[in-house]
Motif scaffolding. Sequence first.
Motif, PDB file in Angstrom:
ATOM      1  N   VAL A 485      48.303  96.199  15.642  1.00 41.14           N
ATOM      2  CA  VAL A 485      48.647  97.676  15.809  1.00 41.14           C
ATOM      3  C   VAL A 485      47.756  98.458  16.562  1.00 41.14           C
ATOM      4  CG1 VAL A 485      47.638  99.587  14.156  1.00 41.14           C
ATOM      5  CG2 VAL A 485      48.003  97.633  13.152  1.00 41.14           C
ATOM      6  N   CYS A 493      51.480 105.968  15.427  1.00 36.48           N
ATOM      7  CA  CYS A 493      51.469 104.165  15.504  1.00 36.48           C
ATOM      8  C   CYS A 493      52.272 103.280  15.559  1.00 36.48           C
ATOM      9  CB  CYS A 493      50.272 103.895  14.008  1.00 36.48           C
ATOM     10  SG  CYS A 493      50.055 102.382  12.909  1.00 36.48           S
ATOM     11  N   PHE A 557      46.284 108.245  10.146  1.00 33.49           N
ATOM     12  CA  PHE A 557      46.953 106.715  10.264  1.00 33.49           C
ATOM     13  C   PHE A 557      45.376 106.117  10.159  1.00 33.49           C
ATOM     14  CE2 PHE A 557      50.325 108.134  12.831  1.00 33.49           C
ATOM     15  CZ  PHE A 557      51.462 108.034  11.652  1.00 33.49           C
ATOM     16  N   VAL A 559      43.846 101.515   9.863  1.00 34.29           N
ATOM     17  CA  VAL A 559      44.327 100.684   9.865  1.00 34.29           C
ATOM     18  C   VAL A 559      43.374  99.508   8.854  1.00 34.29           C
ATOM     19  CG1 VAL A 559      44.410  98.019  10.962  1.00 34.29           C
ATOM     20  CG2 VAL A 559      44.845 100.514  12.227  1.00 34.29           C
ATOM     21  N   VAL A 569      48.699  99.064   7.324  1.00 37.31           N
ATOM     22  CA  VAL A 569      48.093 100.625   8.047  1.00 37.31           C
ATOM     23  C   VAL A 569      48.535 102.023   6.387  1.00 37.31           C
ATOM     24  CG1 VAL A 569      49.096 102.829   9.442  1.00 37.31           C
ATOM     25  CG2 VAL A 569      48.991  99.977  10.537  1.00 37.31           C
TER      26      VAL A 569
END
Length: 857
Positions: A485, A493, A557, A559, A569
């Motif tokens: 990521v 993202c 977003f 992670v 995500v």
Amino acid sequence: MTGLKKIAVTLFIVLVSAVGLRGQQQAYFVDGYHGGIYGHYPLWVTTFMLDHLEAAPSWRIGLEIEPETWDTVKIKDPVGYARMKEWAKDSRLDFTNPTYAQPYLYNISGESIIRQFAYGMAKYHKHFPKIKFTTYAAEEPCFTSSLPQILEQFGFQYAVLKCPNTCWGGYTRAYGGQFLNWEGPDGTAILTVPRYENEAFEKNSTWQTMAWANKVDYWKSCYDAGITNPVGMCYQDAGWKNGPWMGIGEKVKNNVRYTTWTEYFQSIPAGLAVPSWKMGQEDILVNLMWGSQVLQRIAQQVRQAENSLLQAEKIGAMAFMDHGFVPDSKLLDEAWRTLMMAQHHDSWIVPYNKLHKDQTWAQAIEDWTSNTLTIAGQLIQQAHASYATSIRSGKAELGYIRVYNTLAQHRKECVRVMLPAHVDDVTVWTGKQEELPAQCHQTDKGKVLEFEAEVNGFGYATYQLKVAQPIKPGQSKSGEQKNTVRFDDEGNCILENELYKIVLNKKQGGTISSLIAKYANHKEFAAQVGAYRMGEISGHFYEAGKFYSSKESPVAFAVVQDDGLKTTVEVKGNINGHPFVQLLSLVAGQQRIDMDLTIEWKGNVGIGEYKQQQKWTDNRRAFTDDRYKLKVMFPSTLRQGKITKNAPFDVTESGLEDTFFGQWDQIKNNVVLNWVDLFDETSQYGFAVLTDHTGSYVHGKEFPLSLTAQYSGLGLWGMDYKITGPLHMRYALIPHEKNWNIARITDRSKAWNEPLLASYHPNIEARDRQLIALSEDHLEISALQLDHGQLSLRLFNTDNKQASSTVTINFPATLLQEVLLNGEQKRNIPLSRIADGRKAFVVQLPQFGIRTFKVNK
């Protein structure tokens, strides 16, 4: 008169008395009763029916009564029950649907359908040992395309595709005349009375066809269509006090004669040239309250219970093959009983109706499926424990992980397993002393271990745990950097691994602005132009009078996991002010992209085409056109897409130009069972969507493939299908090359529904084993269970062509028999011995065919 002349005259008289002279017009009518102790069956009904049969010798009835009903009647009406046991031997009674809970069939798994018949017929034979099941007929549209082979293997000779007086949930396509041979996808055909091509809908009705009553217009239309001996039908709800539906004697107008379905088939000559109809799933024109929250939850609960119970059966059978473990058959029967009750058609079409004084169908389904899941979990744990108690070996440092594969295909997938509190951070080692990438996570429920397991088809692999060595900061267990990521300058993202490069657009609701499949020639699958975005959540909020979309607001977003093994995500956004959270997960080496969507609704908001009024008999309906419901959309770069979707023991290539309809008399079958696939024949690329529940999909020439997610408003019978809590659904995406068959979408769907199961053992034999091997990839182990001391193995050909496969059995088998679904022996099958002690046999299956084998150990 000579003997030969006497025989000829006798035969002539029999034929004339049964059916009249060939070409003579005679109309028939099938009367009967539908219901049961869970649906509707007042205890006076048994005596009521039998009294009328005795009083009117010309009356006949078909019975579609839930099998458990007779348990109650036996106790609470012993006199009526004793009379019914005698009447059950009479040909004037015809038992036409012995399924345990009268399911719709098209909305559940093929294995569930088989168990519905098997358990239901066993219950019936317990009460009425002499009865025969010859004709399948139902009051509601309880049909699916693969039914002919199932019926034939259970001993049925005939089928009926009419349901004239209860078409609320749908009907079959009008097709053909007096008889046809209904051909299933495997080629099996059964003599059938269809809904005639001339059998139109009743005027001013949204639940009937013309065949439900004794009306001149219907008989005339049949005669005009060349149907010499037309038949009508009405299965009354048990509890109706009409008695003979059309009256008796002189009251029966239009020269119509009562008959049972079996009597009709056996007395009316079908002729030599009966046309065949390969009725596809889209010829079953059905529609339920797709997208309503209550039905969505029911479908999810049933799906989860189906998956868990089949896996419990298979793991129990695996333990029996391995070391003689015998699963608890009573527990297994009870688990199936409650699952089958949750599949009752009333569960799906009237979920808000009261089943008992203080419980609705929906509430009962939650209890039933919870019971099934609890028992399935117990059975799996008992099978796991049997390995530890039956076989002991030297104790490992920290114990072992045993991973079970209940499918026939070799699999390499990520697994999760709970570790005991005393086990600290660990490493995972194969039997060849190779270390695997692994991750330990502390969760609210305890410590979870994740690693990539590799297991042969229908077998298990055992992994040893060892003390983990310290790792460098920023590195995964395998020593690779966590770099799946990243974020660009605009906050988008980007997820990138060996299979994919995916870009999630921050400003447009986290929608997928790019989906590149590296394994498919770096093909871009996400639409780059047009009004819609891949992953967009959109619907018509009719109180506001407009469409709202998730792409209209930016997202945040986070992670959740990114460790070289699995990447997740979290996308947080809103649609029309209602917050949503979506999780996108990639697993190393896995082509499937997993999605998990939750919407926290702020109250009961209306979603659909318009606000339906309290006119539940209207032909026009707000809950039918899924374009207006909340949906998850998948616009792609596939320009000339053809839709394919699975059904119980079948796969259907759609012939629909689009799925749009807004009226009861214009239903199109847009049901998605497990998966739906869009394929571009020109480019030879496809895009499949898997779903965690039976529901509906949307697609049209100018409208992208979408999954229905939410409807809120009035529906059948004026019931308000409200939003009562968060929406939660899981789905998965599989971009692919070639068509669904070559891309093995069915196998990937099965793997999603039957994940590898892992269990921790402090002490167990460190070995890997494959118990059954299939040489043909497209053969599926549909079921494997221990049945009265014998293993029952059922195979299904998921391919669209004939398949021949060598089946290798890695346990001491002494006798193998092919049997029908009713247990009748078809033939003995020779077993050939392989050098290492295994045994093998060859099986040939037609496309979408099923075969069952009994194996003696």
